[in-house]
Enzyme design. Structure first.
Site, PDB file in Angstrom:
ATOM      1  N   TYR A 179      43.101 -53.460  11.292  1.00 41.97           N
ATOM      2  CA  TYR A 179      42.709 -52.212  10.626  1.00 41.97           C
ATOM      3  C   TYR A 179      43.081 -52.320   9.154  1.00 41.97           C
ATOM      4  CZ  TYR A 179      42.599 -50.396  15.462  1.00 41.97           C
ATOM      5  OH  TYR A 179      42.349 -50.204  16.799  1.00 41.97           O
ATOM      6  N   HIS A 207      43.811 -57.729  21.318  1.00 44.32           N
ATOM      7  CA  HIS A 207      42.763 -56.754  20.948  1.00 44.32           C
ATOM      8  C   HIS A 207      41.442 -57.071  21.648  1.00 44.32           C
ATOM      9  CE1 HIS A 207      41.868 -54.001  17.241  1.00 44.32           C
ATOM     10  NE2 HIS A 207      41.324 -53.523  18.330  1.00 44.32           N
ATOM     11  N   SER A 241      39.245 -43.938  21.267  1.00 45.35           N
ATOM     12  CA  SER A 241      38.091 -43.117  20.855  1.00 45.35           C
ATOM     13  C   SER A 241      37.806 -42.010  21.874  1.00 45.35           C
ATOM     14  CB  SER A 241      36.844 -43.987  20.627  1.00 45.35           C
ATOM     15  OG  SER A 241      37.061 -44.943  19.612  1.00 45.35           O
ATOM     16  N   PRO A 242      38.831 -41.251  22.262  1.00 43.69           N
ATOM     17  CA  PRO A 242      38.628 -40.225  23.297  1.00 43.69           C
ATOM     18  C   PRO A 242      37.777 -39.058  22.808  1.00 43.69           C
ATOM     19  CG  PRO A 242      40.816 -40.016  22.355  1.00 43.69           C
ATOM     20  CD  PRO A 242      40.234 -41.273  21.772  1.00 43.69           C
ATOM     21  N   LEU A 243      37.625 -38.961  21.492  1.00 45.78           N
ATOM     22  CA  LEU A 243      36.761 -37.923  20.920  1.00 45.78           C
ATOM     23  C   LEU A 243      35.391 -38.496  20.554  1.00 45.78           C
ATOM     24  CD1 LEU A 243      39.456 -36.272  18.595  1.00 45.78           C
ATOM     25  CD2 LEU A 243      38.537 -35.326  20.732  1.00 45.78           C
ATOM     26  N   GLY A 244      35.059 -39.654  21.098  1.00 48.79           N
ATOM     27  CA  GLY A 244      33.766 -40.258  20.773  1.00 48.79           C
ATOM     28  C   GLY A 244      33.623 -40.485  19.277  1.00 48.79           C
TER      29      GLY A 244
HETATM   30  N1  LIG Z   1      41.251 -51.122  21.035  1.00 51.99           N
HETATM   31  C1  LIG Z   1      40.170 -50.934  20.328  1.00 51.99           C
HETATM   32  O1  LIG Z   1      39.273 -51.779  20.296  1.00 51.99           O
HETATM   33  C2  LIG Z   1      40.005 -49.658  19.552  1.00 51.99           C
HETATM   34  C3  LIG Z   1      38.767 -49.289  19.020  1.00 51.99           C
HETATM   35  C4  LIG Z   1      38.662 -48.086  18.322  1.00 51.99           C
HETATM   36  C5  LIG Z   1      39.791 -47.280  18.173  1.00 51.99           C
HETATM   37  N2  LIG Z   1      41.006 -47.670  18.678  1.00 51.99           N
HETATM   38  C6  LIG Z   1      42.219 -46.844  18.522  1.00 51.99           C
HETATM   39  O2  LIG Z   1      41.966 -45.558  19.079  1.00 51.99           O
HETATM   40  C7  LIG Z   1      42.265 -44.553  18.114  1.00 51.99           C
HETATM   41  C8  LIG Z   1      41.347 -43.355  18.303  1.00 51.99           C
HETATM   42  O3  LIG Z   1      40.000 -43.705  18.281  1.00 51.99           O
HETATM   43  P1  LIG Z   1      39.017 -43.349  17.063  1.00 51.99           P
HETATM   44  O4  LIG Z   1      39.833 -42.963  15.880  1.00 51.99           O
HETATM   45  O5  LIG Z   1      38.051 -44.472  16.984  1.00 51.99           O
HETATM   46  O6  LIG Z   1      38.161 -42.140  17.614  1.00 51.99           O
HETATM   47  P2  LIG Z   1      38.452 -40.653  18.111  1.00 51.99           P
HETATM   48  O7  LIG Z   1      39.887 -40.428  18.304  1.00 51.99           O
HETATM   49  O8  LIG Z   1      37.528 -40.455  19.245  1.00 51.99           O
HETATM   50  O9  LIG Z   1      37.887 -39.788  16.886  1.00 51.99           O
HETATM   51  C9  LIG Z   1      38.414 -39.890  15.589  1.00 51.99           C
HETATM   52  C10 LIG Z   1      37.502 -39.147  14.641  1.00 51.99           C
HETATM   53  O10 LIG Z   1      37.458 -37.771  15.022  1.00 51.99           O
HETATM   54  C11 LIG Z   1      37.821 -36.935  13.939  1.00 51.99           C
HETATM   55  N3  LIG Z   1      38.618 -35.849  14.522  1.00 51.99           N
HETATM   56  C12 LIG Z   1      39.838 -35.950  15.132  1.00 51.99           C
HETATM   57  N4  LIG Z   1      40.225 -34.760  15.605  1.00 51.99           N
HETATM   58  C13 LIG Z   1      39.249 -33.875  15.294  1.00 51.99           C
HETATM   59  C14 LIG Z   1      39.078 -32.490  15.522  1.00 51.99           C
HETATM   60  N5  LIG Z   1      39.990 -31.780  16.182  1.00 51.99           N
HETATM   61  N6  LIG Z   1      37.953 -31.886  15.041  1.00 51.99           N
HETATM   62  C15 LIG Z   1      37.009 -32.604  14.385  1.00 51.99           C
HETATM   63  N7  LIG Z   1      37.117 -33.932  14.144  1.00 51.99           N
HETATM   64  C16 LIG Z   1      38.230 -34.560  14.603  1.00 51.99           C
HETATM   65  C17 LIG Z   1      38.584 -37.806  13.007  1.00 51.99           C
HETATM   66  O11 LIG Z   1      38.399 -37.404  11.667  1.00 51.99           O
HETATM   67  P3  LIG Z   1      39.645 -36.988  10.704  1.00 51.99           P
HETATM   68  O12 LIG Z   1      40.503 -38.174  10.599  1.00 51.99           O
HETATM   69  O13 LIG Z   1      38.958 -36.632   9.447  1.00 51.99           O
HETATM   70  O14 LIG Z   1      40.298 -35.832  11.390  1.00 51.99           O
HETATM   71  C18 LIG Z   1      37.950 -39.182  13.214  1.00 51.99           C
HETATM   72  O15 LIG Z   1      36.819 -39.323  12.410  1.00 51.99           O
HETATM   73  C19 LIG Z   1      42.074 -45.272  16.783  1.00 51.99           C
HETATM   74  O16 LIG Z   1      42.741 -44.595  15.732  1.00 51.99           O
HETATM   75  C20 LIG Z   1      42.621 -46.639  17.071  1.00 51.99           C
HETATM   76  O17 LIG Z   1      44.034 -46.625  16.925  1.00 51.99           O
HETATM   77  C21 LIG Z   1      41.105 -48.847  19.376  1.00 51.99           C
END
Ligand SMILES: NC(=O)c1ccc[n+]([C@@H]2O[C@H](COP(=O)([O-])OP(=O)(O)OC[C@H]3O[C@@H](n4cnc5c(N)ncnc54)[C@H](OP(=O)(O)O)[C@@H]3O)[C@@H](O)[C@H]2O)c1
Length: 330
Positions: free
Chosen positions: A56, A125, A205-208
């Protein structure tokens, strides 16, 4: 704070962790001061699990997390990852490396950037198809013996790989994408394998990637360099079809008296006591909103109603473009 056990007899960590990736990469502008304040607020509220990876940034996110936990190391449970190789000079290109010598070197780099002596949870990863998993996990196990790592994890590994890896060393956690719009682990044997092997499932990515919150209304909502512009589910007709599904989720959330983000997270946590979620945000206000999901308890009828409007397989578009999908172990 509600906690979950990481692996069989493993440590207790917060049921909701904090995904730190977007603070440094993929999702638009950086605001390091607010990101660090968000990490501090998470620790203040009892969130222990902080999720990062060496790729990252590349590398800058671990440094940011390291800065945030300085003086608060004991409150945090640090999860980081190795194995996706990015050149800071050409960050769009990707490689995968699971060779033992790479594992050892990557761990040293992560420890240094994070400013810690031991990584609480070290994930591979992406599985390297060129290196037997036994060799990679064998090298990871040596890091445990050396005191550099406490627990081992894999990310996006298949059920068969989890079986093989677990014979070398206990695997505490599997981190894969899992949410209302990514239901693959239910049907590809991965959730079952985790349960059989005593591995906690950490849903990323639980919030898609933000879509399930209902806050993203158009592909133009993203900054020019936002990764999501290149992601199939956020493009053209897929975007429109997925938005219609999310609007149904919004209506159910309104009935329940919670936000769509809280409903999406509560759905993930309702999948089992062995399932954790690591929603990402770089804003304190959204962290607070997301932690509210811990108070949203969904009945069987409510889970069925969610399933009726957003059934497995309803989503339009692949979760990754083909080049990235090729790195997913199947
Ligand atoms: N192992 C892997 O291959 C892999 C891949 C992807 C991600 N990950 C990990 O999983 C974590 C979470 O996944 P993710 O960040 O991809 O996706 P996510 O948690 O599904 O969604 C994050 C996005 O949602 C927004 N958000 C969060 N809370 C919100 C709310 N209450 N209302 C509106 N928007 C909201 C955030 O924007 P703001 O920041 O502007 O709030 C960000 O753009 C990552 O940070 C990473 O550590 C791992």
């Amino acid at each position: 704070m509600q906690t979950r056990t990481l692996g069989r007899n493993g440590p207790q960590v917060s049921a909701l962790g904090l995904g730190c990736m977007g603070m440094s990469d993929f999702y638009g502008d950086r605001d390091d001061a607010e990101s660090i304040a968000t990490i501090h607020r998470a620790l203040d509220r009892g969130v222990t699990l902080l999720d990062t990876a060496d790729m990252y940034g590349p590398h800058t996110n671990e440094a940011l997390v390291g800065k945030a936990i300085r003086g608060r190391r004991e409150q945090a449970f640090i999860a980081t990852k190795f194995g996706i190789v990015r050149d800071p000079a050409n960050p769009a290109a990707r490689g995968v490396d699971g060779r033992p010598e790479y594992v050892r070197a990557a761990c040293e780099g992560s420890l240094k950037r994070l400013g810690i002596e031991t990584i609480d949870l070290y994930y591979q990863h992406r599985v390297d198809p060129a290196v037997p998993i036994e060799e990679t996990v064998g090298a990871m196990a040596e890091l445990v013996q050396a005191g550099k790592v406490r627990h081992l994890g894999l990310s996006e590994a298949s059920a068969a790989t989890l079986e093989r890896a677990s014979k070398v060393h206990p695997i505490a956690a599997l981190q894969s994408e899992f949410s209302l719009w990514t239901r693959d682990p239910e049907s590809n044997g991965v959730l079952d394998a985790c349960r059989r092997l005593g591995i906690a499932f950490v849903a990323y990515s639980p919030l898609g990637r933000g879509f399930l919150t209902g806050a993203i209304r158009s592909p133009e909502d993203f900054e020019a360099d936002d990764y999501r512009r290149s992601s199939p589910r956020f493009q053209g007709g897929n975007f429109a079809r997925n938005l219609a599904l999310v609007d149904e989720v919004k209506a159910l959330a309104a009935d329940k008296g919670c936000s769509p983000a809280q409903l999406a997270l509560a759905w993930v946590l309702a999948q089992g006591d062995d399932v954790l979620a690591i929603p990402g945000t770089k804003k304190r206000s959204r962290l607070d909103e997301n932690l509210g999901a811990l108070d949203v308890v969904l009945s069987k009828q409510e889970l069925a109603a969610i399933d009726a409007v957003f059934p497995a397989g309803a989503v339009a578009g692949a979760r990754y473009a083909a080049a990235s999908m090729a790195h997913v172990n199947r």
